[in-house]
Every structure is written in C-alpha cells, then in structure tokens.
Design a protein around this motif. Sequence first.
Motif, mmCIF file in Angstrom:
data_model
loop_
_atom_site.group_PDB
_atom_site.id
_atom_site.type_symbol
_atom_site.label_atom_id
_atom_site.label_comp_id
_atom_site.label_asym_id
_atom_site.label_seq_id
_atom_site.Cartn_x
_atom_site.Cartn_y
_atom_site.Cartn_z
ATOM 1 N N GLY A 75 13.016 -9.827 3.665
ATOM 2 C CA GLY A 75 12.417 -9.766 2.332
ATOM 3 C C GLY A 75 11.849 -8.408 1.995
ATOM 4 N N ASN A 76 12.316 -7.370 2.691
ATOM 5 C CA ASN A 76 11.768 -6.036 2.462
ATOM 6 C C ASN A 76 12.487 -5.311 1.331
ATOM 7 O OD1 ASN A 76 9.726 -5.854 4.515
ATOM 8 N ND2 ASN A 76 11.373 -5.851 6.017
ATOM 9 N N ASP A 77 11.703 -4.638 0.508
ATOM 10 C CA ASP A 77 12.240 -3.748 -0.513
ATOM 11 C C ASP A 77 11.161 -2.714 -0.826
ATOM 12 O OD1 ASP A 77 10.376 -5.044 -2.161
ATOM 13 O OD2 ASP A 77 11.891 -6.314 -3.095
ATOM 14 N N ASP A 78 11.426 -1.858 -1.778
ATOM 15 C CA ASP A 78 10.481 -0.791 -2.099
ATOM 16 C C ASP A 78 9.133 -1.353 -2.574
ATOM 17 O OD1 ASP A 78 9.908 2.082 -2.540
ATOM 18 O OD2 ASP A 78 9.807 1.473 -4.636
ATOM 19 N N LYS A 79 9.173 -2.447 -3.335
ATOM 20 C CA LYS A 79 7.934 -3.036 -3.834
ATOM 21 C C LYS A 79 7.066 -3.541 -2.692
ATOM 22 C CE LYS A 79 6.141 -6.647 -6.896
ATOM 23 N NZ LYS A 79 6.492 -7.765 -7.809
ATOM 24 N N VAL A 80 7.686 -4.201 -1.718
ATOM 25 C CA VAL A 80 6.945 -4.698 -0.552
ATOM 26 C C VAL A 80 6.298 -3.536 0.188
ATOM 27 C CG1 VAL A 80 7.185 -5.755 1.727
ATOM 28 C CG2 VAL A 80 8.305 -6.797 -0.257
#
Length: 271
Positions: free
Chosen positions: A98-103
């Motif tokens: 569930g990793n992305d830039d927002k996280v």
Amino acid sequence: YGIFRSPSGQEIRINGFFDDYRSANQWKIRFSPKESGEYKYKVCIKDGSVTAESQSSGFTVHDSEHHGWIKPSAKNPHYFEYDDGTSYYGVGAYSPWGNDDKVFRTFVENKANFFAIWDINYGGFVNDAGIIEEELGRYNQEKLGQIDSLLKILEKNDIKLMYAIWPHDLFSETVWAAQWKLNPYSQITEAENVYGDSLSWEYQKMKYRYMIARFAHSRSWGIWELINEMDGTDGWAKGHHDEAYAWIEKCSEFFAENDPYRHPVTASFSG
C-alpha cells in the motif's frame, strides 16, 4: 574490492558490485568513513586468472552533522544508539504494501524516523519492480536501482530502513501468501528444506555479499531482517525448527563477518 586504511590505522575491506541500473554497466565500490582525517586506499581486481591492484591513493574526511548508523546501545542493549553514541529511538511502521508517495509524505510530515519493507513483487514503491533475485545468481537491476533511489530519499529525511531479505512468502508453498514458485531456489530444493539446503546457502551468500556491497554504506540502511514471520514458511510449519534456528544463526554470523558497518540483524514470527 577496495582496501581502505583509516586515520587510526584500521584496515577495511569493501567489496565491489556490478551496477546495470538504467544500463550503467559499471563496477562500483561504495564506502562511508566513520573517522575524520586522512584515508588511504587501493583497489584490487580479479578477472578470471588475472589479478591486479591500483596504486595507493587517498582522501580527506571532514566532520559532518550526521550521527552514522544505528546499533544496540553500549549502555543498554535493549535500546539503540547511533554510531557516535547519540541515542536513537525508532518511530515509524512496517509498511510492506500500500505504499505510494502520499503514504511516504505522511511519514515525513509526522517526523517518523523508521521505515520497514520487504523484498516481494507487490505493495507499491520499489516492490513493483519485482524481487531482487528473480534468476539464480542474477540480480534485478531495476529493483536494486530503485532501492538506491529510496535510500537517497530516506537519507534526506533522516529515516532508517529495515529491509526483510526473505518475507515468509518466498519460503512458503503451502502456508499463507505462498510465493515459493517466484523464488528461483525452488529450482534446486523444496520449500520445507530451504533452511538446511547447502546449494541454496551458496546462492544466499552471494546475494548477501552483493546487498552488503551495494547498500550497507548508506547512513539510512538500518537493520537487516533475515526473515519476516518465519512461522509462515513451510520449513517451520513442517517441523524443521532446529534447521530454521541454525539458519538464522548462520546468516547472522555471515553478516557479522562481512558487513563492515555491522548493521544489526533481526528475524520475526507473526503475532
């Protein structure tokens, strides 16, 4: 490999590695000094039967504001400290998917200083590039290059990384998130026997050597997690507990002998 001599006279061997991220096609040696002052070094090579070494050269190291790597505290080994003795208290989360830039921005905005992921082919971020060893003895340069980039971001934000070399998925054929068939070691042994298999150990040593050479220099490389949730693997589930513990000890000894920065190692069970 390079041989570095510190200002205090310590001799440090740093292995080289091959980098072909974005067709770099280069052999590299990465070294981070822990002392200020004058260092001397030479580079040694072996190509088939031919060996050679460079002339001695040197460089000057100046003090920095960085505290270095982390390790168990000399005062109380239940806690961590930086290499220079400053206390380190890790605040963060294990975030394997569930990793992305927002996280990641959320981590940074809340002043987290610890981030943990594992080597698998799902979950966003660097994991979308696949696993590190997709073929026996050959390493996924896209994945490795993305980990390099992640480390630069972590360094900029003073975050330490714990990296699970073996998530339980890759040692599991019948338990939980079984991804054994993705593991190229499935070509040479059975999932339940991987902890004690001598040929897979030879490939592991090469992989660990490579990962140390490529990543261990980074001040954001925090902890080697040998395996995540070991009870989710076939070897453990089918009763090979002694072999599993012996494997943990063998891996730990390998990193103690071959990681010149002596990053901590760990392993985990679920729950």
